[in-house]
Enzyme design. Sequence first.
Site, PDB file in Angstrom:
ATOM      1  N   LYS A  36       0.928  -1.472  -0.039  1.00 40.24           N
ATOM      2  CA  LYS A  36      -0.015  -0.107   0.227  1.00 40.24           C
ATOM      3  C   LYS A  36       0.503   1.309   0.130  1.00 40.24           C
ATOM      4  CE  LYS A  36      -0.502  -0.350   5.287  1.00 40.24           C
ATOM      5  NZ  LYS A  36      -0.976   0.043   6.322  1.00 40.24           N
ATOM      6  N   TYR A 260      15.470  29.866   6.676  1.00 40.27           N
ATOM      7  CA  TYR A 260      14.358  30.696   7.384  1.00 40.27           C
ATOM      8  C   TYR A 260      14.595  30.613   8.921  1.00 40.27           C
ATOM      9  CZ  TYR A 260      11.334  30.014   2.632  1.00 40.27           C
ATOM     10  OH  TYR A 260      11.211  29.340   1.767  1.00 40.27           O
TER      11      TYR A 260
HETATM   12  C1  LIG Z   1      -4.089  -3.931   8.227  1.00 39.00           C
HETATM   13  C2  LIG Z   1      -2.196  -3.849   7.990  1.00 39.00           C
HETATM   14  N1  LIG Z   1      -2.018  -5.676   7.484  1.00 39.00           N
HETATM   15  C3  LIG Z   1       0.002  -5.207   7.730  1.00 39.00           C
HETATM   16  C4  LIG Z   1       0.545  -4.035   8.020  1.00 39.00           C
HETATM   17  C5  LIG Z   1       1.471  -4.754   8.117  1.00 39.00           C
HETATM   18  O1  LIG Z   1       2.612  -3.581   8.680  1.00 39.00           O
HETATM   19  P1  LIG Z   1       4.244  -4.422   8.965  1.00 39.00           P
HETATM   20  O2  LIG Z   1       4.691  -3.140   7.832  1.00 39.00           O
HETATM   21  O3  LIG Z   1       4.031  -3.720   9.980  1.00 39.00           O
HETATM   22  O4  LIG Z   1       4.850  -5.565   8.362  1.00 39.00           O
HETATM   23  C6  LIG Z   1      -0.072  -3.425   7.966  1.00 39.00           C
HETATM   24  C7  LIG Z   1       0.443  -1.815   7.807  1.00 39.00           C
HETATM   25  O5  LIG Z   1       0.064  -0.876   8.148  1.00 39.00           O
HETATM   26  C8  LIG Z   1      -1.579  -2.933   8.213  1.00 39.00           C
HETATM   27  O6  LIG Z   1      -2.253  -1.686   7.480  1.00 39.00           O
END
Ligand SMILES: Cc1ncc(COP(=O)(O)O)c(C=O)c1O
Length: 365
Positions: A36, A260
């Site tokens: 994601k 700044y």
């Molecule tokens: C629902 C869910 N599962 C798994 C993960 C993966 O997490 P990580 O990057 O800590 O492995 C995330 C990441 O935020 C998540 O939101």
Amino acid sequence: MSYLGPKVHIDLHQLKKNYQLVKNEVGEIPIMATVKANAYGHGAVKVSKALEEEGVRYLAVFTIDEGIELRDAGIKTDIFIYAKFDPTRIEEASKYNLTLNISSFDDLKALKAHNGNAVKVHLKIDTGMTRLGVPLEQAEAFLKEANQLNSIELEGLYSHFATADEGDLSYANSQLSKFNEVVKIAKKLDIYPTFIHCSNSGAILNVKESRFNMVRAGMLLYGAFPSDEVPQELPIKPVMTFTAPVVEIRDVKAGTHISYGGVYTTKSDTRIAVVQAGFADGVPRPWYIDGFVKFKDQNFKITGRICMDQLMIDIGSADIQYGDEVLIFGSNEHGSIDINHIAKKIDSTSYVLVTAIGIRPKRVY
Ligand SMILES: Cc1ncc(COP(=O)(O)O)c(C=O)c1O
């Protein structure tokens, strides 16, 4: 055409190595790779293609649009959507073969009305994150109702940890025992989802009993530990290296204000280099207080506030020229700057830092 701006170097070989290391760690258990937010800033299509070549079992994105982007790029692997179910997009989910997160009774109600092809779903139970998911007390009714729907293929059952990357695992263990209750309820109802999962990176390392028959790995694949409270034996390495060029060098007198607010003043006559990368590119602004960049094997202090597009460094008499690329974080042949070190110094996390990489830096694979 030459390019004089920030670059993000993504080492896909290292990504594949990290994937294999996580795979060795979990053995036969299939991995859902979390890609994601543009694969945590690394580039969702490139990362997904590389992981697909390694045979990853599932990919996970947050939005339907992120899923469609991967399908349009030719990704065939199953894709899970973490976001809250959006009933207006069932047809698209089905058309693009995206697996949906179902996390409330209202979601089930909306699915009842769907009479196209059955959509694949994973049911989410909230065991203590208090974000999406049905509470344990309603899990039995939720599972029963879902199991009666013809419009879905009930492929998965899952939950999410709030504290699995912490030293004190008591809360994570209480979440795990709640989730074990849910798994028992499913069995009692003769419901056997193909995938039962709740391990993120922290839990993969810290709560091994939570692996069930799928793990959801994110940060470990990108080569960073989710915190410094998890075991660090897995020899993963960062996939991302962030660099930017020097675009101006100027001689300044002692007592010169820089950037700044004039919060930084030179203590002696020196040379200041302007580096073309700023907070809009993903250089964390609070880092200027303790921050430095690296050129060859030398560190150079960031002088004054990081601007939107540029930052300044004190280079003294160092042999640095227009166009030389300095290291902001990651590693090159001369050394490295650990993203976790920066994150710790500014009270942030490596997750925040990698996902803050803007759209301007050129990604080099
Ligand atoms: C629902 C869910 N599962 C798994 C993960 C993966 O997490 P990580 O990057 O800590 O492995 C995330 C990441 O935020 C998540 O939101």
